[in-house]
Design a protein around this motif. Structure first.
Motif, PDB file in Angstrom:
ATOM      1  N   ASP A 133       0.844  -1.200   0.000  1.00 48.92           N
ATOM      2  CA  ASP A 133       0.000   0.000   0.000  1.00 48.92           C
ATOM      3  C   ASP A 133       0.879   1.250   0.000  1.00 48.92           C
ATOM      4  OD1 ASP A 133      -1.715   2.110   0.477  1.00 48.92           O
ATOM      5  OD2 ASP A 133      -2.967   0.996   1.897  1.00 48.92           O
ATOM      6  N   PRO A 134       1.041   1.905  -1.137  1.00 51.90           N
ATOM      7  CA  PRO A 134       1.964   3.047  -1.237  1.00 51.90           C
ATOM      8  C   PRO A 134       1.503   4.290  -0.497  1.00 51.90           C
ATOM      9  CG  PRO A 134       0.715   2.790  -3.269  1.00 51.90           C
ATOM     10  CD  PRO A 134       0.369   1.600  -2.415  1.00 51.90           C
ATOM     11  N   THR A 135       0.283   4.301   0.015  1.00 48.55           N
ATOM     12  CA  THR A 135      -0.219   5.494   0.709  1.00 48.55           C
ATOM     13  C   THR A 135       0.182   5.536   2.179  1.00 48.55           C
ATOM     14  OG1 THR A 135      -2.325   4.458   1.371  1.00 48.55           O
ATOM     15  CG2 THR A 135      -2.225   5.470  -0.818  1.00 48.55           C
ATOM     16  N   ILE A 136       0.754   4.443   2.684  1.00 56.86           N
ATOM     17  CA  ILE A 136       1.085   4.381   4.117  1.00 56.86           C
ATOM     18  C   ILE A 136       2.572   4.655   4.327  1.00 56.86           C
ATOM     19  CG2 ILE A 136       0.925   3.015   6.223  1.00 56.86           C
ATOM     20  CD1 ILE A 136      -0.999   1.169   4.792  1.00 56.86           C
ATOM     21  N   LYS A 137       2.868   5.576   5.242  1.00 55.90           N
ATOM     22  CA  LYS A 137       4.252   5.889   5.603  1.00 55.90           C
ATOM     23  C   LYS A 137       4.471   5.557   7.080  1.00 55.90           C
ATOM     24  CE  LYS A 137       4.803   9.585   2.193  1.00 55.90           C
ATOM     25  NZ  LYS A 137       3.455   9.432   1.577  1.00 55.90           N
ATOM     26  N   ILE A 138       5.731   5.367   7.444  1.00 54.79           N
ATOM     27  CA  ILE A 138       6.059   5.000   8.824  1.00 54.79           C
ATOM     28  C   ILE A 138       7.126   5.931   9.392  1.00 54.79           C
ATOM     29  CG2 ILE A 138       7.861   3.327   8.177  1.00 54.79           C
ATOM     30  CD1 ILE A 138       6.768   1.556  10.513  1.00 54.79           C
ATOM     31  N   GLY A 139       7.032   6.203  10.682  1.00 52.88           N
ATOM     32  CA  GLY A 139       8.024   7.034  11.359  1.00 52.88           C
ATOM     33  C   GLY A 139       8.927   6.196  12.249  1.00 52.88           C
ATOM     34  N   VAL A 140      10.204   6.543  12.255  1.00 55.11           N
ATOM     35  CA  VAL A 140      11.185   5.887  13.122  1.00 55.11           C
ATOM     36  C   VAL A 140      12.056   6.970  13.750  1.00 55.11           C
ATOM     37  CG1 VAL A 140      11.240   3.816  11.669  1.00 55.11           C
ATOM     38  CG2 VAL A 140      12.939   5.623  11.305  1.00 55.11           C
ATOM     39  N   ILE A 141      12.822   6.589  14.758  1.00 53.84           N
ATOM     40  CA  ILE A 141      13.786   7.512  15.357  1.00 53.84           C
ATOM     41  C   ILE A 141      15.144   7.285  14.710  1.00 53.84           C
ATOM     42  CG2 ILE A 141      14.934   8.236  17.498  1.00 53.84           C
ATOM     43  CD1 ILE A 141      12.475   7.264  19.007  1.00 53.84           C
ATOM     44  N   LYS A 142      15.746   8.344  14.262  1.00 53.06           N
ATOM     45  CA  LYS A 142      17.030   8.256  13.564  1.00 53.06           C
ATOM     46  C   LYS A 142      18.073   7.562  14.431  1.00 53.06           C
ATOM     47  CE  LYS A 142      20.052  11.073  10.670  1.00 53.06           C
ATOM     48  NZ  LYS A 142      20.355  12.443  10.178  1.00 53.06           N
TER      49      LYS A 142
END
Length: 267
Positions: A133-142
């Motif tokens: 699903d290309p509409t979903i993004k995810i956040g992570v801590i650098k």
């Protein structure tokens, strides 16, 4: 003559005792913490607390260290450890690159999860579904590492421009709350406090997609420049003793429920 011998022996004994105390202490250490869930957080009255702080405080107490604490982003902490301006940090995962300039002494076993926003379709039930699903993004801590399986999955998402790297935990959650990302990576000590936040209640689903044995082990990370092998060994022995006498479990239970606290000891 006998009196002089007795006096000399007594003075020698005092000297030896003083020397033992001096060699037993570990002096001043510069420690850096980073804010993250139950690991390190501010209380309502503005004081810092958390699992990581309690572990460092207890190690320092048992070894006779004086700790100079600071709070910073994970990126700057790694730079400080590598550059020699920080002596130790917390809840770090060992990697070949990090082992070049620091040693890791494990004290906590964790597991990574994906927190999906409530608006994400319930048809997203796996890593493959997420990728599709290309509409979903995810956040992570650098600079965070998430274990072999998740790290490989995140690299595939990065190649598609679907990973946002935040400098710290609070920034990552802000991305999630305002909808810049529809998911975030979080270990259990990260998402556990969210359960108690009314503003987050019902806003996410916790997904456990990694294989059962894909855990991550965190530990004190000790600079090779300023913490020698002998002191590192003493820290390791102290952590082992804290685990065996139940101190680690009690520390975990101060900030988590007993069931979760017990799982964190599997390192």
């Amino acid at each position: 003559m006998l009196a002089r011998l007795i006096l000399s022996a007594a003075l020698l004994g005092l000297s030896s005792t003083a020397g033992a105390e001096t060699s037993g202490a570990c002096g001043h250490l510069r420690s850096a913490f980073y804010e993250y869930g139950a690991l390190y957080y501010k209380t309502a009255d503005g004081h810092w607390t958390g699992i990581d702080k309690d572990v460092v405080d207890e190690v320092a107490r048992r070894l006779g260290c004086t700790i100079d604490p600071s709070t910073d982003s994970r990126v700057r902490i790694w730079a400080g450890l590598n550059g020699g301006t920080i002596d130790l940090s917390v809840s770090a995962m060992s990697t070949p690159e990090r082992e070049k300039y620091a040693r890791v002494v494990p004290y906590i076993s964790e597991r990574n999860y994906v927190l999906l926003h409530k608006d994400v379709s319930t048809s997203i039930r796996s890593m493959d579904d997420f990728l599709a699903d290309p509409t979903i993004k995810i956040g992570v801590i650098k600079t965070f590492r998430h274990g072999k399986v998740y790290d490989a999955w995140l690299e595939r998402l990065r190649a598609k421009g679907r990973v946002y790297e935040a400098p710290d935990y609070e920034a990552m959650l802000r991305l999630f709350k305002v909808g810049r990302v529809q998911a975030v990576m979080a270990i259990s000590t990260g998402w556990y406090p969210l359960v108690k936040q009314e503003t987050m209640a019902g806003s996410y689903r916790i997904m456990d997609w990694a294989p059962p044995k894909d855990t991550v082990v965190g530990g004190l990370i000790l600079s090779r420049q300023h913490v020698d092998e002998a002191l590192a060994a003493r820290v390791s022995q102290t952590i082992r003793a804290m685990r065996e006498d139940g101190t680690l479990k009690r520390i975990f239970e101060r900030h988590l429920d007993p069931e979760l606290a017990a799982r964190l000891l599997n390192f």
